[in-house]
Motif scaffolding. Structure first.
Motif, mmCIF file in Angstrom:
data_model
loop_
_atom_site.group_PDB
_atom_site.id
_atom_site.type_symbol
_atom_site.label_atom_id
_atom_site.label_comp_id
_atom_site.label_asym_id
_atom_site.label_seq_id
_atom_site.Cartn_x
_atom_site.Cartn_y
_atom_site.Cartn_z
ATOM 1 N N PRO A 199 -19.558 95.035 83.362
ATOM 2 C CA PRO A 199 -19.262 95.988 82.289
ATOM 3 C C PRO A 199 -17.776 95.991 81.940
ATOM 4 O O PRO A 199 -16.924 95.718 82.787
ATOM 5 N N ASP A 200 -17.503 96.287 80.698
ATOM 6 C CA ASP A 200 -16.121 96.408 80.230
ATOM 7 C C ASP A 200 -15.736 97.877 80.367
ATOM 8 O O ASP A 200 -16.071 98.720 79.546
ATOM 9 N N TYR A 201 -15.011 98.181 81.436
ATOM 10 C CA TYR A 201 -14.692 99.579 81.731
ATOM 11 C C TYR A 201 -13.762 100.190 80.684
ATOM 12 O O TYR A 201 -13.708 101.399 80.512
ATOM 13 N N LYS A 203 -14.095 99.973 77.560
ATOM 14 C CA LYS A 203 -14.887 100.520 76.464
ATOM 15 C C LYS A 203 -15.440 101.891 76.805
ATOM 16 O O LYS A 203 -15.808 102.646 75.908
ATOM 17 N N GLY A 204 -15.533 102.178 78.109
ATOM 18 C CA GLY A 204 -16.064 103.458 78.512
ATOM 19 C C GLY A 204 -17.565 103.537 78.248
ATOM 20 O O GLY A 204 -18.217 102.552 77.949
ATOM 21 N N ILE A 205 -18.086 104.719 78.374
ATOM 22 C CA ILE A 205 -19.514 104.955 78.144
ATOM 23 C C ILE A 205 -19.664 105.806 76.906
ATOM 24 O O ILE A 205 -19.144 106.926 76.837
ATOM 25 N N SER A 206 -20.326 105.268 75.916
ATOM 26 C CA SER A 206 -20.491 106.012 74.653
ATOM 27 C C SER A 206 -21.639 106.993 74.771
ATOM 28 O O SER A 206 -22.482 106.886 75.629
#
Length: 206
Positions: A199-201, A203-206
């Motif tokens: 995961p691309d941290y 970008k965070g969690i939308s």
């Protein structure tokens, strides 16, 4: 243990097995909600008082959990060869239980009953929590990990999850042996379920 002690232990195991067999047979015939402790005790030719020496309630008897399995699992962890991987040790532990259940001829019948009953499945998961904690502690000690370490907990928990998934899949694919499905599940765990994970941290969690 002397001969008398060994005889007593065998008698206890036989009584527990008789109660578990009777509970399973009655639950399959009548449905688990319509079976009573009195009926189970009568079918096993013991008193109700004797029933409660072995099981806390009728659901325990229907589940048929054998405390000897945990004893053997903990011993297997303590005596595992030094070069044996932790997941391999869990494979041996799981297959030891599987051999017992297949030898007794109860694996498919009891497994299908439990998987078809949300209440029994929930109780099985609850009753397995303490076993899992003891296994995690034993595996962590063998691995030299401190209390609260993530790796032994994940190994034990994912092995347990693999068993539950395999039993559910076996319902829809009964032609595939449980042992074969279990081996495939452990192989996936060993190889890594998703080797493209990343995961691309940022970008965070939308």
């Amino acid at each position: 243990m002397g001969e008398a002690g060994g005889l007593r232990e065998r008698k206890k195991l036989q009584t527990r097995a008789a109660l578990a067999d009777a509970a399973l047979r009655l639950a399959l015939e009548k449905g688990p909600d319509h079976v009573t402790v009195e009926e189970i005790a009568e079918a096993a030719d013991v008193s109700v008082r004797t029933f409660f020496n072995y099981f806390a309630h009728k659901e325990d008897a229907i589940l048929g959990r054998n405390p000897e399995h945990l004893v053997r699992a903990l011993e297997r962890m303590r005596t595992a060869p030094p070069d044996e991987s932790p997941l391999t040790t869990m494979w041996y532990v799981v297959h030891d239980v599987l051999r017992d259940l297949e030898r007794d001829g109860e694996l498919t019948r009891r497994g299908e009953l439990i998987m078809s009953s949300p209440s029994l499945l929930y109780l099985l998961m609850l009753s397995s929590i303490d076993d899992e904690r003891q296994l995690i502690a034993a595996l962590g000690e063998r691995m030299g990990e401190p209390a609260g370490a993530l790796r032994p907990a994940l190994i034990v928990s994912t092995a347990g999850a693999a068993c539950r998934v395999v039993m559910e899949l076996h319902k829809t694919a009964p032609d595939r042996p449980v042992a074969e499905l279990l081996d495939e599940a452990f192989q996936l765990l060993a190889q890594g379920i998703d080797d493209a994970y990343g995961p691309d941290y940022q970008k965070g969690i939308s």
